[in-house]
Write an enzyme that holds these catalytic residues in place. Structure first.
Site, PDB file in Angstrom:
ATOM      1  N   CYS A  66       9.925   7.763  -3.607  1.00 11.68           N
ATOM      2  CA  CYS A  66       9.285   8.417  -2.464  1.00 11.68           C
ATOM      3  C   CYS A  66      10.364   9.043  -1.586  1.00 11.68           C
ATOM      4  O   CYS A  66      11.341   8.391  -1.230  1.00 11.68           O
ATOM      5  CB  CYS A  66       8.482   7.408  -1.649  1.00 11.68           C
ATOM      6  SG  CYS A  66       7.900   8.108  -0.084  1.00 11.68           S
ATOM      7  N   ALA A 101      14.385   7.665   1.850  1.00 11.56           N
ATOM      8  CA  ALA A 101      13.706   7.626   0.553  1.00 11.56           C
ATOM      9  C   ALA A 101      13.678   6.180   0.065  1.00 11.56           C
ATOM     10  O   ALA A 101      14.291   5.298   0.681  1.00 11.56           O
ATOM     11  CB  ALA A 101      14.456   8.490  -0.452  1.00 11.56           C
ATOM     12  N   LYS A 102      12.963   5.913  -0.990  1.00 10.79           N
ATOM     13  CA  LYS A 102      13.026   4.602  -1.642  1.00 10.79           C
ATOM     14  C   LYS A 102      12.508   4.750  -3.057  1.00 10.79           C
ATOM     15  O   LYS A 102      11.688   5.627  -3.340  1.00 10.79           O
ATOM     16  CB  LYS A 102      12.145   3.589  -0.896  1.00 10.79           C
ATOM     17  CG  LYS A 102      12.500   2.148  -1.160  1.00 10.79           C
ATOM     18  CD  LYS A 102      13.740   1.759  -0.401  1.00 10.79           C
ATOM     19  CE  LYS A 102      14.108   0.309  -0.545  1.00 10.79           C
ATOM     20  NZ  LYS A 102      15.175  -0.044   0.400  1.00 10.79           N
ATOM     21  N   GLY A 103      12.995   3.881  -3.947  1.00  7.85           N
ATOM     22  CA  GLY A 103      12.497   3.873  -5.317  1.00  7.85           C
ATOM     23  C   GLY A 103      12.160   2.463  -5.733  1.00  7.85           C
ATOM     24  O   GLY A 103      12.611   1.494  -5.112  1.00  7.85           O
ATOM     25  N   ASP A 149      19.025  -1.929  -4.314  1.00  6.87           N
ATOM     26  CA  ASP A 149      18.161  -2.748  -3.455  1.00  6.87           C
ATOM     27  C   ASP A 149      17.913  -4.042  -4.236  1.00  6.87           C
ATOM     28  O   ASP A 149      18.727  -4.394  -5.094  1.00  6.87           O
ATOM     29  CB  ASP A 149      16.865  -1.989  -3.120  1.00  6.87           C
ATOM     30  CG  ASP A 149      16.081  -2.652  -1.988  1.00  6.87           C
ATOM     31  OD1 ASP A 149      16.530  -2.577  -0.840  1.00  6.87           O
ATOM     32  OD2 ASP A 149      15.028  -3.269  -2.254  1.00  6.87           O
TER      33      ASP A 149
END
Ligand code: NAD
Length: 419
Positions: free
Chosen positions: A61, A106-108, A147
């Site tokens: 995202c 953002a993040k995945g 992460d």
């Protein structure tokens, strides 16, 4: 009153709405700040060691790019959902704005249980995920990082996969890499170091010092164990810590290096054989200590825990450990909680420093990295407590979000609405 059962995304929006009344943000821009710019879902066929193919779900995202390239970690966990990835991407947008990095958020995430996958399977999954999102990422576009359950090893595979497609080595496409291929000194311990710096600042703000302060840390993984070791080095007593299986307690302080060694050797915190007493996670959260550091999971401090906890100060090392309902209780009880977007920002700050070194093809020393980290976090802390006093916000989180909202809104106003 806010409940506890809300999703990560609605919690994030609640936090932004609480700050809206103090921030200089128009209704139009605020609407934009609540919604992610884009979210990609990918299906990832991966060859298992058994010869069977399994399809994993992955997400990336990009929440907000108004202030610069998107930036955020990649999480491997069985409970990953698109909703959580979007919320964490929003959190990153607030975090980068608060600590003045020239990034968006953002993040995945990939839905998987790494404990059930071999090294080879994780490698194939990581490469396939990178291929799945590679049209979205890039050193000037979106820069992933580690992460939960990803680290330098996975970042090396991501960098290699992206580079294979580009036809040349692109170290600056991810941060958190091993040192030999463009990683920076200080990245592994950066988040924990940031937590230690912020804990020291908040104690000083309340006229105390880390010397002899009693601290309980939920979660003794990367962040918790480094925060624990660095705070112990500043004279604090880490009286309790835990992992998912349970915890340990010693009123005079644990030997954090010995516990960290035990965990690094594959041991569980609860099976540590020192001069300690067993303690549950529920008990740890309610210990009568100077500082409670939740460094494990989201929503650990619920309204109920907030009503019963006895710590004087909470420092949020994990992402989203306190529910909006718990925030209300802590504010009523006058217990300050330093929000995640500041307390755990050390990781993204040092990621930024890694990216800067990669783009300049230059290497800094550990001392330079640590000094830069401390300077940035200290000035963000000062700005947060100033905003708390100036705007008279109900809590530190609202003050921090007010600063973030202001900065993101300003970027949107300058850039204007397309078309
Ligand atoms: P990690 O996987 O190294 O450690 C997590 C720790 O939490 C482990 O000790 C684990 O056993 C424990 N844990 C998991 N579930 C638990 C439960 N239900 N109850 C109690 N303990 C539990 O992860 P990490 O990198 O240390 O990250 C911890 C938190 O910090 C996460 O919320 C993560 O998103 C956040 N964070 C990490 C970084 C980073 O750079 N690693 C940066 C910013 C935020």
């Amino acid at each position: 009153m806010s409940g506890d059962a809300d999703s990560a995304l609605s919690n994030m929006r609640t936090q932004m709405e609480r700050a809206q009344e103090y921030a200089e943000v128009t209704e139009n821009v605020f609407k934009r700040l609540l919604h992610p710019e884009r979210t990609l879902e990918v299906s990832l066929p991966v060859l298992r060691d058994t010869g069977e193919e399994e399809i994993f779900k992955g997400y990336r995202c990009q929440f907000s790019g108004a202030r610069g390239p998107y930036k955020g970690g990649v999480r491997y966990h069985p409970t990953v959902t698109m909703d959580e990835v979007i919320a964490m991407a929003g959190l990153m947008s607030s975090k980068t704005a608060l600590v003045r990095l020239p990034y968006g958020g953002a993040k995945g995430g990939v839905v998987c249980n790494t404990k059930e996958l071999s090294r080879g399977e994780i490698k194939r999954l990581t490469r396939r995920y990178t291929e799945g999102i590679r049209r979205m990422i890039g050193p000037k576009v979106d820069i992933p990082a580690p992460d939960m359950n990803t680290g330098p090893r996975e970042m090396a595979w991501m960098m290699d996969t992206f580079s294979v497609y580009e036809g040349y080595t692109v170290p600056e496409v991810v941060t958190g890499k091993p040192l030999e291929i463009g990683g920076t000194p200080g990245r592994v311990e950066a988040t924990g170091r940031g937590v230690a710096i912020i804990t020291e600042r908040i104690l000083e703000y309340h006229g105390r010092s880390p010397e002899n302060a009693t601290i309980a840390i939920q979660g003794f993984g990367n962040v918790g164990s480094w925060a624990g070791r660095l705070l112990a080095a500043r004279g604090a007593k880490i009286v309790a810590t835990s992992d998912v299986t349970g915890g340990i307690y010693h009123p005079k302080g644990l030997d954090t290096h010995d516990v960290a060694e035990h965990v690094e050797d594959g041991g569980q915190v609860a099976s540590y054989e020192g001069d300690v007493e067993p303690i549950t996670n529920e008990e740890l959260l309610r210990l009568d200590v100077d500082v409670l550091i939740p460094a494990a999971i989201s929503n650990a401090v619920t309204r109920r825990v907030a009503e019963e906890l006895q710590a004087d100060i909470v420092v949020e090392a994990a992402n989203g450990p306190t529910t909006p309902g718990a925030d209300e209780v802590l504010a009523e009880r006058d217990i300050p909680a330093v929000p995640d977007i500041l307390a755990n920002a050390g990781g993204v700050i040092v990621s930024y420093l890694e990216w800067v070194q990669n783009t300049q093809e230059y290497r800094w020393t550990l001392e330079e990295v640590n000094a830069d980290l401390e300077r940035r976090l200290t000035s963000a802390f000062d700005e947060m407590v100033d905003a708390y006093a100036d705007y008279e916000t109900p809590d530190l989180r609202t003050a921090a979000y007010t600063i973030s909202l202001d900065r993101q809104a300003t970027a949107h106003e300058y850039r204007g609405l397309f078309p």
